[in-house]
Enzyme design. Sequence first.
Site, PDB file in Angstrom:
ATOM      1  N   HIS A 169       0.872  -1.182   0.000  1.00  0.00           N
ATOM      2  CA  HIS A 169       0.000   0.000   0.000  1.00  0.00           C
ATOM      3  C   HIS A 169       0.910   1.233   0.000  1.00  0.00           C
ATOM      4  CE1 HIS A 169      -3.384   2.453   0.304  1.00  0.00           C
ATOM      5  NE2 HIS A 169      -3.951   2.035   1.423  1.00  0.00           N
ATOM      6  N   CYS A 304      -3.678   3.217   9.788  1.00  0.00           N
ATOM      7  CA  CYS A 304      -4.066   3.585   8.425  1.00  0.00           C
ATOM      8  C   CYS A 304      -5.573   3.754   8.273  1.00  0.00           C
ATOM      9  CB  CYS A 304      -3.542   2.564   7.430  1.00  0.00           C
ATOM     10  SG  CYS A 304      -4.039   0.867   7.791  1.00  0.00           S
TER      11      CYS A 304
END
Length: 364
Positions: A169, A304
């Site tokens: 990511h 996150c």
Amino acid sequence: MGSKTVVMNTKTIDDDLPAAKPTATLGIQSDTSFSEASKRLTGRDLCSIGDLTVDEMAAIMELSHAVKTHPEDFRHALDARQMVMFFEKASLRTRLTFEAAINTLGGNAIFVDQTQSPLGERESLADMARNLERWMNIIILRTYAHDTITEMAACSKVPIINALSDLEHPCQAIADFFTLEERFGTAQGLHFTYVGDGNNVCHSLMLTAAQLGAHCSIASPKGFAPKLEIIHKAIEIAETTGGSITLLHDPIKAVTGADAVYTDVCTSMGFEHEVTKRAPIFKPYQVNEALMAHAQPDAVFMHCLPAHRNAEVTDAVLDGPQSIVFDQAENRMHAQKALLLMLLGGAKRISNSRSRGIQPRKRG
């Protein structure tokens, strides 16, 4: 819980030991360096943090600070550019921050929902790429399989950005370390600790920490460590920047003395069938006030998002004074603006953008 520690570094987090001299120059040193990095990035794909050099990461970080501080200077930088997003997974932050990013740079966003039909099922990825490159300037992919992203990148003449895959990511990690630079002035020498599953977010964080010369500790249960290929790549990078990669099973040992403590959900998208199995395994890795007490007094907590409250992190920590999770979320937009500018050739340097956040904390 075992306490096995594997340290893989060129510079330990113990300040009393001599530091290895980095062979890479951290940070952008001149206008020429910034210009050269931006030229190399124009037209490139971002499938992995490992695709970037140390200089290129530094240039992206510097541009992230510039677009956040001086948004008016970039308002028409990507006029009439077209960005398409294909998402196989649900999204709040990634979709909206990419849309806001391109819109505030003068471009346009088109969203295609692929949650019910995986990419490549209706039409081959190669055929999709050959169509899209004739209409679009950049393609954003959020997929289950990382191979979907790399295959599309191999077939497309326009840049591809990995907006999340099962392996990495990268956009999240860039925004997170941009947030740390705002808070601490620099990531170099920072003690960054990740507690939990060695998943895609963990992989990108390790690689970014290594590129910025941070000391990265990972505490994960046995059987849930990061992938070896990512560990080896992070070590290779850290050897050039003076950073370090430390793998542990003991979360207390990992968090002790940390400047930043990061966690993510115990069960990532695509692994929902393992929720019951994972819950007792990850319970000792919950980030709570007791665990945070082992970090530096001015340490920050990071996630996150979305978070499973009172699972991997307690409400007291997530909503507490050390939490910077919503700063991270905000900075997704600014970091992704920098990425779009770099890959689409719209980057420029702002002379006073070198002043980043607060001054680095002095170590005693």
